[in-house]
Write a protein that holds these residues in place. Sequence first.
Motif, PDB file in Angstrom:
ATOM      1  N   ILE A 133     -60.743 -87.042-101.641  1.00 46.43           N
ATOM      2  CA  ILE A 133     -59.451 -87.297-102.291  1.00 46.43           C
ATOM      3  C   ILE A 133     -58.601 -86.030-102.279  1.00 46.43           C
ATOM      4  CG2 ILE A 133     -58.347 -87.861-104.497  1.00 46.43           C
ATOM      5  CD1 ILE A 133     -60.773 -89.671-105.075  1.00 46.43           C
ATOM      6  N   ALA A 134     -59.218 -84.891-102.612  1.00 52.64           N
ATOM      7  CA  ALA A 134     -58.485 -83.625-102.629  1.00 52.64           C
ATOM      8  C   ALA A 134     -57.944 -83.276-101.248  1.00 52.64           C
ATOM      9  CB  ALA A 134     -59.406 -82.504-103.132  1.00 52.64           C
ATOM     10  N   ALA A 135     -58.735 -83.523-100.206  1.00 45.12           N
ATOM     11  CA  ALA A 135     -58.286 -83.240 -98.844  1.00 45.12           C
ATOM     12  C   ALA A 135     -57.094 -84.124 -98.482  1.00 45.12           C
ATOM     13  CB  ALA A 135     -59.428 -83.459 -97.859  1.00 45.12           C
ATOM     14  N   SER A 136     -57.142 -85.401 -98.854  1.00 49.28           N
ATOM     15  CA  SER A 136     -56.056 -86.330 -98.540  1.00 49.28           C
ATOM     16  C   SER A 136     -54.756 -85.939 -99.247  1.00 49.28           C
ATOM     17  CB  SER A 136     -56.454 -87.749 -98.943  1.00 49.28           C
ATOM     18  OG  SER A 136     -57.575 -88.188 -98.206  1.00 49.28           O
ATOM     19  N   VAL A 137     -54.883 -85.489-100.493  1.00 51.76           N
ATOM     20  CA  VAL A 137     -53.694 -85.068-101.246  1.00 51.76           C
ATOM     21  C   VAL A 137     -53.025 -83.877-100.567  1.00 51.76           C
ATOM     22  CG1 VAL A 137     -52.907 -84.052-103.414  1.00 51.76           C
ATOM     23  CG2 VAL A 137     -54.467 -86.005-103.451  1.00 51.76           C
ATOM     24  N   ARG A 138     -53.825 -82.950-100.062  1.00 49.89           N
ATOM     25  CA  ARG A 138     -53.239 -81.787 -99.385  1.00 49.89           C
ATOM     26  C   ARG A 138     -52.538 -82.184 -98.084  1.00 49.89           C
ATOM     27  NH1 ARG A 138     -52.519 -79.915-103.380  1.00 49.89           N
ATOM     28  NH2 ARG A 138     -53.531 -78.132-104.391  1.00 49.89           N
ATOM     29  N   ILE A 139     -53.060 -83.177 -97.391  1.00 51.40           N
ATOM     30  CA  ILE A 139     -52.358 -83.686 -96.210  1.00 51.40           C
ATOM     31  C   ILE A 139     -51.030 -84.303 -96.641  1.00 51.40           C
ATOM     32  CG2 ILE A 139     -52.440 -85.307 -94.295  1.00 51.40           C
ATOM     33  CD1 ILE A 139     -54.314 -82.948 -93.978  1.00 51.40           C
ATOM     34  N   GLY A 140     -51.042 -84.955 -97.808  1.00 48.15           N
ATOM     35  CA  GLY A 140     -49.798 -85.496 -98.357  1.00 48.15           C
ATOM     36  C   GLY A 140     -48.790 -84.397 -98.641  1.00 48.15           C
ATOM     37  N   ASN A 141     -49.275 -83.262 -99.172  1.00 51.39           N
ATOM     38  CA  ASN A 141     -48.394 -82.117 -99.403  1.00 51.39           C
ATOM     39  C   ASN A 141     -47.801 -81.604 -98.097  1.00 51.39           C
ATOM     40  OD1 ASN A 141     -50.793 -81.012-101.833  1.00 51.39           O
ATOM     41  ND2 ASN A 141     -48.828 -81.971-102.273  1.00 51.39           N
ATOM     42  N   LEU A 142     -48.586 -81.674 -97.023  1.00 48.57           N
ATOM     43  CA  LEU A 142     -48.080 -81.266 -95.714  1.00 48.57           C
ATOM     44  C   LEU A 142     -46.909 -82.147 -95.299  1.00 48.57           C
ATOM     45  CD1 LEU A 142     -48.512 -79.538 -93.084  1.00 48.57           C
ATOM     46  CD2 LEU A 142     -49.938 -81.427 -92.273  1.00 48.57           C
ATOM     47  N   PHE A 143     -47.033 -83.457 -95.487  1.00 46.51           N
ATOM     48  CA  PHE A 143     -45.949 -84.372 -95.116  1.00 46.51           C
ATOM     49  C   PHE A 143     -44.711 -84.123 -95.971  1.00 46.51           C
ATOM     50  CE2 PHE A 143     -49.196 -86.750 -92.872  1.00 46.51           C
ATOM     51  CZ  PHE A 143     -48.497 -87.281 -91.794  1.00 46.51           C
ATOM     52  N   ASN A 144     -44.914 -83.661 -97.197  1.00 44.87           N
ATOM     53  CA  ASN A 144     -43.778 -83.350 -98.079  1.00 44.87           C
ATOM     54  C   ASN A 144     -43.202 -81.963 -97.825  1.00 44.87           C
ATOM     55  OD1 ASN A 144     -43.650 -85.753 -99.451  1.00 44.87           O
ATOM     56  ND2 ASN A 144     -44.656 -85.025-101.302  1.00 44.87           N
ATOM     57  N   SER A 145     -43.833 -81.189 -96.949  1.00 45.02           N
ATOM     58  CA  SER A 145     -43.427 -79.790 -96.709  1.00 45.02           C
ATOM     59  C   SER A 145     -43.381 -79.023 -98.024  1.00 45.02           C
ATOM     60  CB  SER A 145     -42.061 -79.735 -96.009  1.00 45.02           C
ATOM     61  OG  SER A 145     -42.139 -80.299 -94.718  1.00 45.02           O
ATOM     62  N   GLU A 146     -44.451 -79.140 -98.805  1.00 41.69           N
ATOM     63  CA  GLU A 146     -44.534 -78.464-100.098  1.00 41.69           C
ATOM     64  C   GLU A 146     -45.853 -77.711-100.216  1.00 41.69           C
ATOM     65  OE1 GLU A 146     -44.203 -81.586-102.960  1.00 41.69           O
ATOM     66  OE2 GLU A 146     -46.108 -82.521-102.383  1.00 41.69           O
ATOM     67  N   ILE A 147     -45.974 -76.915-101.279  1.00 43.15           N
ATOM     68  CA  ILE A 147     -47.082 -75.957-101.438  1.00 43.15           C
ATOM     69  C   ILE A 147     -47.138 -75.090-100.191  1.00 43.15           C
ATOM     70  CG2 ILE A 147     -49.509 -75.651-102.002  1.00 43.15           C
ATOM     71  CD1 ILE A 147     -49.605 -78.266-103.319  1.00 43.15           C
ATOM     72  N   LEU A 148     -46.093 -74.347 -99.977  1.00 49.77           N
ATOM     73  CA  LEU A 148     -45.923 -73.585 -98.749  1.00 49.77           C
ATOM     74  C   LEU A 148     -46.741 -72.301 -98.744  1.00 49.77           C
ATOM     75  CD1 LEU A 148     -42.080 -73.934 -98.308  1.00 49.77           C
ATOM     76  CD2 LEU A 148     -43.858 -75.221 -97.122  1.00 49.77           C
ATOM     77  N   GLY A 149     -47.149 -71.906 -97.543  1.00 52.01           N
ATOM     78  CA  GLY A 149     -47.829 -70.637 -97.371  1.00 52.01           C
ATOM     79  C   GLY A 149     -46.838 -69.502 -97.232  1.00 52.01           C
ATOM     80  N   LEU A 150     -47.359 -68.297 -97.317  1.00 52.60           N
ATOM     81  CA  LEU A 150     -46.529 -67.107 -97.124  1.00 52.60           C
ATOM     82  C   LEU A 150     -46.167 -66.952 -95.650  1.00 52.60           C
ATOM     83  CD1 LEU A 150     -48.488 -64.619 -99.412  1.00 52.60           C
ATOM     84  CD2 LEU A 150     -46.237 -65.615 -99.874  1.00 52.60           C
ATOM     85  N   PRO A 151     -45.100 -66.230 -95.352  1.00 58.44           N
ATOM     86  CA  PRO A 151     -44.757 -65.979 -93.950  1.00 58.44           C
ATOM     87  C   PRO A 151     -45.922 -65.327 -93.208  1.00 58.44           C
ATOM     88  CG  PRO A 151     -42.927 -65.373 -95.376  1.00 58.44           C
ATOM     89  CD  PRO A 151     -44.086 -65.697 -96.284  1.00 58.44           C
ATOM     90  N   SER A 152     -46.092 -65.712 -91.945  1.00 63.73           N
ATOM     91  CA  SER A 152     -47.217 -65.220 -91.164  1.00 63.73           C
ATOM     92  C   SER A 152     -46.833 -65.150 -89.692  1.00 63.73           C
ATOM     93  CB  SER A 152     -48.425 -66.147 -91.341  1.00 63.73           C
ATOM     94  OG  SER A 152     -49.455 -65.824 -90.438  1.00 63.73           O
ATOM     95  N   ASP A 153     -47.435 -64.175 -88.985  1.00 62.08           N
ATOM     96  CA  ASP A 153     -47.227 -64.086 -87.539  1.00 62.08           C
ATOM     97  C   ASP A 153     -48.456 -64.575 -86.770  1.00 62.08           C
ATOM     98  OD1 ASP A 153     -49.014 -62.075 -88.101  1.00 62.08           O
ATOM     99  OD2 ASP A 153     -47.834 -60.455 -87.196  1.00 62.08           O
ATOM    100  N   LYS A 154     -49.386 -65.236 -87.477  1.00 57.51           N
ATOM    101  CA  LYS A 154     -50.570 -65.772 -86.821  1.00 57.51           C
ATOM    102  C   LYS A 154     -50.160 -66.863 -85.834  1.00 57.51           C
ATOM    103  CE  LYS A 154     -53.418 -63.316 -89.336  1.00 57.51           C
ATOM    104  NZ  LYS A 154     -54.144 -62.180 -88.734  1.00 57.51           N
ATOM    105  N   PRO A 155     -50.912 -67.009 -84.741  1.00 53.25           N
ATOM    106  CA  PRO A 155     -50.524 -68.020 -83.738  1.00 53.25           C
ATOM    107  C   PRO A 155     -50.586 -69.451 -84.267  1.00 53.25           C
ATOM    108  CG  PRO A 155     -52.672 -67.042 -83.231  1.00 53.25           C
ATOM    109  CD  PRO A 155     -52.062 -66.207 -84.307  1.00 53.25           C
TER     110      PRO A 155
END
Length: 270
Positions: A133-155
């Motif tokens: 359930i927790a994994a699915s909710v985080r995928i939902g956050n991805l679709f909402n473009s929310e809970i953003l990460g910090l800027p990164s230059d990783k590939p």
Amino acid sequence: MEHFIWNVNPNILELGPLQLRWYGLLFVGSFFLGLLILTKIYKREGKDPAELDALLIYAMVGTVLGSRLVHCLFYEPDFYLSHPIEILKVWKGGLASHGGLAGVLIAFYLFSKRYNTPYMWLLSRTAIAGTVIAASVRIGNLFNSEILGLPSDKPWAIIFAKVDMVPRHPVQLYEALSYLIMFLLLVTIYRKVTPAFATKIIPGVFLVTMFTTRFFLEYTKTRQAAYTTDLPFTTGQMLSIPYIILGILWIIWAFKSASKDSKYDKASHL
């Protein structure tokens, strides 16, 4: 360096003012997936799966109420205390997983009393489904473009075009993958140890792995709280620490309890 651009519409369908969002579909759908996992566990252990329909309702209500209240009171207290009616508008977003777990713990306690199900047994088995359930909710956050990460230059950094054109850590995917690994870990423990020891050890392992992951991934997230403190930790980290401590104590208790049970069994056969 080119980065993947994420510009997915968070809405699946729009009918006038009504919207069907990916987040809502994944949130609700994850509970039914968890229900399937628990159905297999119930059948495996000779318990009646019929009560799982009621458990699903308890789990969803506990999750929504707990996660909403903690988000409002810990992440944006000034706004929600000034506009209390906004607390009820869950569809606008704003759910905190720390509160969701607290709400579920209370809901499951009430369920265990109502349906005469051992509370510890219930927690250990639902923890397995909880990781999915927790994994699915985080995928939902991805679709909402929310809970953003910090800027990164990783590939593998992602540009969330609906927010800005800055490559960022895809922290939603970090968490989702971590929770799926936790699922495999808990299933392995469940299958390898005795049912009695699984009941004791799994909740502690769940708490330690879940919230240690949350604690360290906070270092790759933008701050979510609408306020700052003088403490070196984010709000998410401070909310994680009590759960981590509880999980460690739980694991210590589980091993000590198992050791005592083993000594008692040996003594009873003398």
